[in-house]
Design a protein around this motif. Sequence first.
Motif, short mmCIF file in Angstrom:
data_model
loop_
_atom_site.label_atom_id
_atom_site.label_comp_id
_atom_site.label_asym_id
_atom_site.label_seq_id
_atom_site.Cartn_x
_atom_site.Cartn_y
_atom_site.Cartn_z
N CYS A 141 -11.76 -0.30 -4.42
CA CYS A 141 -12.36 -1.61 -4.16
C CYS A 141 -13.03 -1.65 -2.79
N ASN A 198 -1.35 1.64 -6.00
CA ASN A 198 -2.00 0.54 -5.29
C ASN A 198 -3.03 1.04 -4.29
N LEU A 247 -5.11 -5.65 -10.13
CA LEU A 247 -4.27 -5.71 -8.93
C LEU A 247 -3.16 -6.74 -9.08
N SER A 258 -3.35 -7.44 1.18
CA SER A 258 -3.45 -6.02 1.54
C SER A 258 -4.80 -5.45 1.11
N SER A 259 -5.28 -5.88 -0.05
CA SER A 259 -6.59 -5.44 -0.52
C SER A 259 -7.69 -5.93 0.43
N ARG A 316 -10.58 -3.66 2.22
CA ARG A 316 -12.00 -3.83 1.89
C ARG A 316 -12.80 -4.35 3.07
N GLN A 368 -3.26 -9.22 -2.77
CA GLN A 368 -4.65 -9.52 -2.44
C GLN A 368 -4.90 -9.47 -0.94
N THR A 388 -7.10 0.12 -4.26
CA THR A 388 -7.60 -0.65 -3.12
C THR A 388 -8.67 0.15 -2.36
N LEU A 390 0.80 -1.22 0.00
CA LEU A 390 0.00 0.00 0.00
C LEU A 390 0.84 1.27 0.00
#
Length: 482
Positions: A269, A262, A405, A419-420, A424, A417, A266, A257
């Motif tokens: 998302c 990025n 991503l 970190s995403s 989220r 993924q 994110t 991040l």
Amino acid sequence: MDSEKAQDSPLSESPPEQYSVFTKIEKRCITAMVAYAAAFSTLSSFIYFPAISQLADSLSVSIDKINLTITSYMAVATVAPALMGDAADILGRRPTYLVALTLYVAVNIVTASAHSYVALLVLRLFQALAISGVFSVAYGVVTDIATPAERGSYVAAVSFASTIAPSLGPILGGTLTYAAGWPWIFWFLALASGSCLVIMVFCLPETSRNLVGNGSIRPMRYLQLPMRGFMSHWEKTDQAPRPLLRIPNPIKSLKILIRKDNIIITLACGLMYSVYTCICASLSVHFIEIYRLNQLQTGLIYIPFGFGGTVSSFFCGPLLNRAYRHIRIKQGLSTDQSVADNLDHFPVEKARLVVIWVPLSMTIMCLVAFGWTLHFHLHIAIPLCLQFILGLVMQLDFSIYNALLVDKNHRNPAAAQASSNIVRCGMAAIVVAFLQNLIDALGIGWTYTFMAGLCVIVTGLFLVDYLYGTAWRQKYLSKSQT
């Protein structure tokens, strides 16, 4: 760029190494297995919602205490993927899946047999710890086996499996609770995940490029399948080195991040997933109050939402692959899907996001229409049709984002993924916590209009990445390599 064109040139004396030695059928089977496992990450949460009232009565506790088991599950699910994503990079994809699924099956069996609130609360924590990270590992597997030119179809399959669960979960949960009682939710999860575990034990090969390269390097014995020769393409005589053991570091995922490109996508998302979760969490309440449905009927109203997501999976992959191919042709690069592309110098932001504007615009319009349809108590067929369209376009939104991503972070897709997932899930937990207060203050129509406004912000964030993301990414990579 010149070096990439030289690599892609058909006149090159030594053709580039094949990206993956797995056949197309084998890639599809591997993707189906990891998508099946990824579905449990969200299914475990949403299948639980219809049983809240019955759990409170059965365990003689308040609804607020049962809601605490949901909050605690989401809290662990926010952090656990960061640990599992790094573990998959250290030990391999195959052992990570087998350990996670074994623990998940065991926890569900114990939970189905438990009859105390404290046991339920603790076991839900272990359930989240075991399964929430398989979602991020699945994208690592897809990046291992699929080139960017063909990756759209595989990413769409995993994304579909993980986002269809919020639609199917309440249907399964409501039906099982209505017919057999809440313990059968956990018996069902144990049986379904147990079958997934058995399949992976015998059929899932190790794919980590750190350990087996493109699949042609013989892995360590503990990473090999029980059946010799099955999905094995070991052309090289050398064996993969034993991985260096270290403690998984969740901070590694957070480092993703740091990059501006990025964090922008994110956040986009996170807002989009917050809207998606609010829709799923509020559907049953709205339809019970407005259309006087019973518990079983309420579970069935999620079918159009899920069916829309299912339909999107049939053309999302080809749409992504065609857009990627178009950009490659436009830049005079090879379109051979069997070899790797140099994504560090390729505008993946434009190749992926060029197809997101139409589904995002339809998402915004359908959210407004859906909210005011419920506000004016129009015929139930109208909101159900709008649900189908929402399920279709929002599934497209998520698939495009996930492809973007992993392409941006093709060296560590599982960490990306993870970190995403932190962003989220954290944002969704906050927004859902205030959802009912928002509905009480604004009403259903203006609440969904507010959600549409959040999606307008999402569109703006993706537009920023479309315009500046490539330059930011390449600037960061050039600094990190010096």
